[in-house]
Design a protein around this motif. Structure first.
Motif, short mmCIF file in Angstrom:
data_model
loop_
_atom_site.label_atom_id
_atom_site.label_comp_id
_atom_site.label_asym_id
_atom_site.label_seq_id
_atom_site.Cartn_x
_atom_site.Cartn_y
_atom_site.Cartn_z
N VAL A 32 0.98 -0.83 0.59
CA VAL A 32 0.08 0.27 0.31
C VAL A 32 0.69 1.18 -0.21
O VAL A 32 2.10 1.81 1.07
N ARG A 33 0.61 2.43 -0.88
CA ARG A 33 1.14 3.78 -0.44
C ARG A 33 0.60 4.59 0.04
O ARG A 33 -0.70 4.28 -0.43
N VAL A 34 1.38 5.26 1.17
CA VAL A 34 0.64 5.47 2.35
C VAL A 34 1.31 7.35 1.79
O VAL A 34 2.13 7.01 2.44
N ASP A 35 -0.27 8.20 1.28
CA ASP A 35 0.38 9.58 1.44
C ASP A 35 -0.80 9.67 2.82
O ASP A 35 0.54 11.76 2.48
N SER A 36 -1.11 9.94 3.38
CA SER A 36 -1.98 10.77 4.69
C SER A 36 -2.56 9.53 5.64
O SER A 36 -2.27 8.43 5.79
N TYR A 37 -2.94 10.24 6.29
CA TYR A 37 -3.72 9.37 7.08
C TYR A 37 -4.32 8.36 6.47
O TYR A 37 -4.60 7.03 6.08
N PHE A 38 -5.49 9.45 6.12
CA PHE A 38 -6.25 8.98 5.45
C PHE A 38 -6.63 8.39 3.61
O PHE A 38 -7.45 7.91 3.19
N GLN A 39 -5.50 8.38 3.30
CA GLN A 39 -4.90 8.67 1.49
C GLN A 39 -4.47 7.36 1.30
O GLN A 39 -2.52 8.04 0.84
N MET A 40 -4.42 6.54 0.88
CA MET A 40 -4.11 4.96 1.21
C MET A 40 -4.65 4.06 -0.09
O MET A 40 -5.45 4.20 -0.87
N SER A 41 -3.49 3.84 -1.15
CA SER A 41 -3.66 3.69 -2.34
C SER A 41 -3.13 1.48 -2.80
O SER A 41 -1.69 2.00 -2.11
N VAL A 42 -3.76 0.25 -3.18
CA VAL A 42 -3.08 -0.65 -3.02
C VAL A 42 -2.37 -0.37 -3.62
O VAL A 42 -2.85 -0.59 -5.44
N ILE A 43 -1.32 -1.14 -4.25
CA ILE A 43 -0.80 -0.91 -5.50
C ILE A 43 0.25 -2.72 -5.54
O ILE A 43 0.23 -3.16 -6.89
N GLY A 44 -0.69 -3.30 -4.72
CA GLY A 44 0.20 -4.52 -5.65
C GLY A 44 -1.19 -5.69 -4.16
O GLY A 44 -0.88 -5.48 -3.20
#
Length: 347
Positions: A151-163
């Motif tokens: 998961v790429r974590v850009d902030s506490y509640f901004q996350m995106s699964v990349i794999g």
């Protein structure tokens, strides 16, 4: 209703699988973290959902009571209640959800729903002596019995699964391999224990070739099964005579699969901060591999305290507190009592 994020006493409840857990946090500091495990599943070699939900019903009041007592907090002092809304076993989630709703309604305090997978990642933000908190952005690898994700974590509640895994989770690969060896459930920690005594290159297993940052463990499990069957036919005492080397070889292969993908993710994103979470993050093999990468590749790695690796309520509590705090400056993160438990819930 006014809130004070600088003096927040929060009760957190976790009931997504077979552990009933409750924690009390004062802001981002854990005052108590109580977990009741369900040993009944050991005789079945895995979690039985119906038995799990019944055990949660028996455990939840004593566990919450113990958490309050250990923290020396009266329920009337609570500022909010956080609970796991998903993902997980629906029957188990319903117990925690219903209890949290009822108590929040009775105390007239905010009710905060928490994504279990976000909690594994944000557990790194618990204020714990000797543990650094990552800065944004960072990569998180969530590895457990039910999930394997990068998961790429850009902030506490901004996350995106990349794999993520396209079939089985890494924890399932450990546990089912252990079952083939005749080890009791949960077998993953036992493989880790035996692996420390063996040679990891004794029995080479093939790593699956999966495109991108995704994982696959079903083929490896099948490969291990056929290998064991063949060896036992030739020598009925094969497992007993080679248990340490077998476990070391299995763990070496699984850790290698994980490390191949996280290295690729670092290269693709340029992000060199890596954090891990989930039950498998307690595995000594993966922890050692990440520390070696930190030393040899210039990464900064974040390993959670063992207490916060397996399912626990403290990690639910830190997400609840962060949502509670964000309410003052950003948007309404509270949920009403109509919120539903969800067995499937994306980050």
């Amino acid at each position: 209703m006014t809130t004070n994020s600088t003096n927040c006493y929060l009760l957190a409840i976790e009931s997504s699988c077979d552990d009933t857990a409750a924690a009390i946090l004062h802001n981002d500091k854990v005052l108590s973290n109580v977990v009741a495990t369900q040993e009944i599943h050991e005789q079945y070699g895995g979690v039985v959902p119906e038995l799990a939900s019944r055990a949660h019903q028996q455990n939840i009041v004593p566990v919450v009571t113990a958490a309050l007592r250990k923290a020396n907090i009266d329920k009337k002092e609570l500022s909010a209640i956080a609970f796991t809304s998903g993902p997980g076993l629906l029957g188990s989630l319903l117990v925690g959800t219903s209890f949290a709703k009822s108590l929040a309604l009775g105390l007239n305090i905010p009710l905060i729903d928490v994504n279990h997978m976000q909690a594994h990642i944000l557990a790194h933000f618990i204020d714990e002596d000797g543990y650094e908190k990552p800065s944004f952005p960072f990569l998180a690898m969530t590895i457990s019995g039910g999930h394997t994700q990068i998961v790429r974590v850009d902030s506490y509640f901004q996350m995106s699964v990349i794999g993520e895994t396209i079939d089985d989770a890494v924890g399932e690969a450990f546990d089912k391999s252990a079952k083939l060896l005749g080890l009791p459930y949960p077998g993953g920690p036992l493989i880790d224990k035996w692996a420390a005594k063996g040679n990891p290159k004794t029995f080479p297993f093939t790593r699956p070739k999966v495109e991108g940052l995704n994982f696959s463990f079903s083929g490896l499990k099948t490969q291990i099964m056929y290998f064991m069957q063949k060896q036992i036919q030739q020598n009925p005492n094969f497992i007993e005579e080679n248990i340490a080397d077998i476990c070391a070889s299995i763990q070496y292969t699984i850790v290698g699969i994980l490390m191949d993908k996280i290295k690729k993710a670092v290269k693709q994103t340029g992000i060199t901060q890596v954090a891990i979470g989930g039950g498998v993050s307690a595995n000594k093999g993966i922890r050692h591999a990440l520390k070696e990468a930190e030393k040899n590749m210039g990464w900064k790695t974040y390993l959670p305290k063992f207490e916060y690796t397996t399912d626990n309520a403290a990690m639910i509590g830190i997400v609840g507190y962060l949502k509670y705090r964000e309410e003052l400056v950003e948007k309404n993160n509270y949920v009403d009592t109509g919120v539903q438990a969800q067995s499937r819930l994306k980050i």
